[in-house]
Design a protein around this motif. Structure first.
Motif, PDB file in Angstrom:
ATOM      1  N   LYS A   1     -24.307 -36.410   5.552  1.00 35.03           N
ATOM      2  CA  LYS A   1     -25.236 -35.543   5.113  1.00 35.03           C
ATOM      3  C   LYS A   1     -24.898 -35.082   3.593  1.00 35.03           C
ATOM      4  N   ASN A   2     -25.671 -34.376   2.950  1.00 36.01           N
ATOM      5  CA  ASN A   2     -25.542 -34.224   1.732  1.00 36.01           C
ATOM      6  C   ASN A   2     -24.930 -32.629   1.385  1.00 36.01           C
ATOM      7  N   ILE A   3     -23.600 -32.461   1.921  1.00 35.11           N
ATOM      8  CA  ILE A   3     -23.001 -31.376   1.773  1.00 35.11           C
ATOM      9  C   ILE A   3     -21.908 -31.928   0.662  1.00 35.11           C
ATOM     10  N   ILE A   4     -22.324 -31.394  -0.658  1.00 37.33           N
ATOM     11  CA  ILE A   4     -21.855 -32.003  -1.841  1.00 37.33           C
ATOM     12  C   ILE A   4     -21.259 -31.074  -2.682  1.00 37.33           C
ATOM     13  N   LYS A   5     -20.331 -31.517  -3.322  1.00 31.21           N
ATOM     14  CA  LYS A   5     -19.728 -30.801  -4.791  1.00 31.21           C
ATOM     15  C   LYS A   5     -19.272 -31.829  -5.633  1.00 31.21           C
ATOM     16  N   ARG A   6     -19.302 -31.321  -6.772  1.00 28.78           N
ATOM     17  CA  ARG A   6     -18.677 -32.327  -7.938  1.00 28.78           C
ATOM     18  C   ARG A   6     -17.388 -32.689  -7.708  1.00 28.78           C
ATOM     19  N   GLU A   7     -17.118 -34.004  -7.882  1.00 28.39           N
ATOM     20  CA  GLU A   7     -15.789 -34.333  -7.760  1.00 28.39           C
ATOM     21  C   GLU A   7     -14.940 -33.906  -8.971  1.00 28.39           C
ATOM     22  N   ASN A   8     -15.433 -34.012 -10.131  1.00 26.89           N
ATOM     23  CA  ASN A   8     -14.669 -33.818 -11.243  1.00 26.89           C
ATOM     24  C   ASN A   8     -15.419 -32.851 -12.256  1.00 26.89           C
ATOM     25  N   ASN A   9     -15.082 -31.580 -12.299  1.00 24.03           N
ATOM     26  CA  ASN A   9     -15.851 -30.688 -13.379  1.00 24.03           C
ATOM     27  C   ASN A   9     -14.866 -30.407 -14.559  1.00 24.03           C
ATOM     28  N   ARG A  10     -13.972 -31.306 -14.693  1.00 20.07           N
ATOM     29  CA  ARG A  10     -13.170 -31.004 -15.816  1.00 20.07           C
ATOM     30  C   ARG A  10     -13.789 -31.722 -17.165  1.00 20.07           C
ATOM     31  N   HIS A  11     -13.205 -31.260 -18.043  1.00 25.71           N
ATOM     32  CA  HIS A  11     -13.828 -31.308 -19.514  1.00 25.71           C
ATOM     33  C   HIS A  11     -14.417 -32.765 -20.022  1.00 25.71           C
ATOM     34  N   TYR A  12     -13.655 -33.937 -19.177  1.00 31.17           N
ATOM     35  CA  TYR A  12     -14.130 -35.268 -19.413  1.00 31.17           C
ATOM     36  C   TYR A  12     -15.796 -35.488 -18.967  1.00 31.17           C
ATOM     37  N   PHE A  13     -16.171 -34.243 -18.070  1.00 30.77           N
ATOM     38  CA  PHE A  13     -17.533 -34.795 -17.549  1.00 30.77           C
ATOM     39  C   PHE A  13     -18.443 -33.643 -18.150  1.00 30.77           C
ATOM     40  N   LYS A  14     -18.086 -32.978 -19.137  1.00 27.51           N
ATOM     41  CA  LYS A  14     -18.993 -31.870 -19.660  1.00 27.51           C
ATOM     42  C   LYS A  14     -20.247 -32.326 -20.107  1.00 27.51           C
ATOM     43  N   GLU A  15     -20.183 -33.675 -20.913  1.00 27.62           N
ATOM     44  CA  GLU A  15     -21.237 -34.292 -21.219  1.00 27.62           C
ATOM     45  C   GLU A  15     -20.805 -35.892 -21.691  1.00 27.62           C
ATOM     46  N   ASP A  16     -21.789 -36.477 -22.002  1.00 29.80           N
ATOM     47  CA  ASP A  16     -21.444 -38.038 -22.151  1.00 29.80           C
ATOM     48  C   ASP A  16     -20.618 -38.083 -23.530  1.00 29.80           C
ATOM     49  N   ARG A  17     -19.545 -39.109 -23.511  1.00 33.56           N
ATOM     50  CA  ARG A  17     -18.683 -39.199 -24.624  1.00 33.56           C
ATOM     51  C   ARG A  17     -18.267 -40.625 -24.575  1.00 33.56           C
ATOM     52  N   LEU A  18     -18.176 -41.038 -26.038  1.00 32.79           N
ATOM     53  CA  LEU A  18     -17.655 -42.400 -26.183  1.00 32.79           C
ATOM     54  C   LEU A  18     -16.463 -42.381 -26.959  1.00 32.79           C
ATOM     55  N   TYR A  19     -15.392 -42.895 -26.437  1.00 37.99           N
ATOM     56  CA  TYR A  19     -13.898 -42.831 -26.906  1.00 37.99           C
ATOM     57  C   TYR A  19     -13.721 -43.993 -27.497  1.00 37.99           C
ATOM     58  N   ASN A  20     -12.925 -43.710 -28.422  1.00 41.05           N
ATOM     59  CA  ASN A  20     -12.427 -45.244 -29.518  1.00 41.05           C
ATOM     60  C   ASN A  20     -10.954 -45.266 -29.070  1.00 41.05           C
ATOM     61  N   THR A  21     -10.230 -46.116 -29.690  1.00 45.55           N
ATOM     62  CA  THR A  21      -8.966 -46.301 -29.108  1.00 45.55           C
ATOM     63  C   THR A  21      -7.988 -45.328 -29.209  1.00 45.55           C
ATOM     64  N   ASN A  22      -7.979 -44.591 -30.561  1.00 50.27           N
ATOM     65  CA  ASN A  22      -7.356 -43.376 -30.902  1.00 50.27           C
ATOM     66  C   ASN A  22      -7.288 -42.276 -29.847  1.00 50.27           C
ATOM     67  N   GLU A  23      -8.694 -42.189 -29.359  1.00 52.96           N
ATOM     68  CA  GLU A  23      -9.104 -41.030 -28.534  1.00 52.96           C
ATOM     69  C   GLU A  23      -8.651 -41.559 -26.859  1.00 52.96           C
ATOM     70  N   ILE A  24      -8.727 -42.736 -26.607  1.00 50.44           N
ATOM     71  CA  ILE A  24      -8.419 -43.330 -25.275  1.00 50.44           C
ATOM     72  C   ILE A  24      -6.906 -43.015 -25.217  1.00 50.44           C
ATOM     73  N   MET A  25      -6.108 -43.208 -26.176  1.00 47.31           N
ATOM     74  CA  MET A  25      -4.671 -43.104 -26.273  1.00 47.31           C
ATOM     75  C   MET A  25      -4.210 -41.521 -26.339  1.00 47.31           C
ATOM     76  N   ARG A  26      -4.906 -40.781 -27.073  1.00 45.55           N
ATOM     77  CA  ARG A  26      -4.845 -39.451 -26.978  1.00 45.55           C
ATOM     78  C   ARG A  26      -5.289 -38.577 -25.867  1.00 45.55           C
ATOM     79  N   ASP A  27      -6.398 -38.814 -25.420  1.00 37.05           N
ATOM     80  CA  ASP A  27      -7.220 -38.038 -24.198  1.00 37.05           C
ATOM     81  C   ASP A  27      -7.416 -38.522 -22.851  1.00 37.05           C
TER      82      ASP A  27
END
Length: 351
Positions: A125-151
């Motif tokens: 059943k839908n007893i649900i909560k978000r798995e990950n509410n950290r800053h990575y999922f605050k909004e859609d985001r595209l990461y480039n190579t440097n950002e992948i390595m940094r973040d």
């Protein structure tokens, strides 16, 4: 050739497998192949797989002896014929738009990995909560190579606040053809983490979307004894050190803080794990003594962040080889988890 391969490792999952497979075959994106990799199941899982293979030509079965999660996923990857791969665990299920949305994001942004958010659920059943509410999922985001390595990658050096699971991600298959060098050093714990760490290190562009499309079934903290757990956490620490020395030499001290905290936190899990075994008190104490002889554990206690994060009693007990103190930590964790696991099982049955 299909556009996306969906790989499902299957081991004794008959209770949940129908829901998982239906959620994949009912995707709004039709051009998929579903690879059901049966890892020597002893229940009715293989029969369920065959039932769906008879109904849908997109279903392929790989039937193999029991080898564990790493060889099972590898068998699925090797058998896949699509340029893009996603994984679903046999006791989970996915939103009907997961493949379509991840595929569109992947092709539109020309990325190596696309990641969506996920839900945690109890029962069916839908007893649900978000798995990950950290800053990575605050909004859609595209990461480039440097950002992948940094973040992103450093998250796997600090207890992975970025999701470590292979699920809820769409990968270019070619990434797997270039990766996997750490996996032969891991039995089970951390196989997703170290695989992902290597895959992200090789990625040039990553897209993260906030939309939760994956349903992860909660099962509580495992009560199964894992005989290779301590070996896995120490080998994982050594792998992380190698990554730091190769990619993060300029921020070496900061990254070492993360892996030291991670190692000592997981040591507590090892203490708990001993109480799930058939060992008596003497056997548990012997195992604890062997842990305290390990150079990586002693090294982590001397890290500056460890001195701040952990109590003096805990660190001193390791350095002075106070097995009785560490025995009590494991015993207390075991008793608390026993109650928690029982409540989770009851709630799962109710809902």
């Amino acid at each position: 050739m299909s556009k996306v391969s969906v790989i499902v490792p299957v081991y004794n999952a008959e209770k949940y497998l129908d829901k998982c497979i239906k959620s994949i075959l009912n995707q709004t994106f039709y051009d998929i192949e579903l690879l059901l990799v049966n890892d020597g199941s002893k229940d009715g899982s293989l029969s369920i797989c065959k039932k769906y293979q008879m109904k849908d030509s997109r279903v392929k079965i790989i039937n193999k002896e029991n080898e564990g999660s790493i060889p099972t996923r590898k068998a699925g990857i090797e058998a896949s014929t699509s340029p893009l791969i996603t994984f679903v665990d046999a006791d989970d299920w996915i939103d009907k738009q997961l493949v379509e949305i991840l595929y569109q994001e992947s092709t539109k942004s020309h990325v190596d990995i696309t990641v969506c958010n996920m839900y945690k659920v109890l029962g069916n059943k839908n007893i649900i909560k978000r798995e990950n509410n950290r800053h990575y999922f605050k909004e859609d985001r595209l990461y480039n190579t440097n950002e992948i390595m940094r973040d992103i990658v450093p998250a796997y050096l600090f207890g992975h606040p970025f999701p470590s699971s292979l699920c809820a991600k769409l990968y270019k298959k070619e990434l797997f053809e270039q990766s996997g060098k750490y996996l032969n050093r891991i039995h089970f714990l951390g196989d997703d983490l170290f695989y992902n760490m290597e895959l992200f290190l090789k990625s040039k562009k990553v897209k993260v979307i906030d939309k939760p499309l994956y349903y992860y079934r909660l099962g509580g903290f495992t009560s199964n004894y894992m005989p290779y757990l301590f070996e896995d956490i120490v080998n994982g620490y050594q792998i992380q050190k190698e990554v730091i020395e190769e990619y993060y030499i300029e921020t070496k001290n900061t990254q070492y803080n993360g892996i030291s905290l991670m190692l000592l936190n997981t040591l507590k899990t090892c203490l708990y794990n001993l109480f799930n075994s058939q060992l008596d008190r003497n056997g548990i104490m012997t195992s604890i003594r062997s842990y305290l002889e390990n150079e990586s554990i002693l090294e982590a206690t001397k890290n500056e962040a460890s001195k701040t994060h952990f109590s003096n009693d805990f660190l001193n007990s390791i350095q002075t080889k106070d097995c009785n103190y560490l025995y009590r930590i494991g015993e207390e964790m075991y008793n608390k988890r026993k109650v928690k696991n029982k409540l989770v099982r009851i709630m799962s049955l109710v809902f």
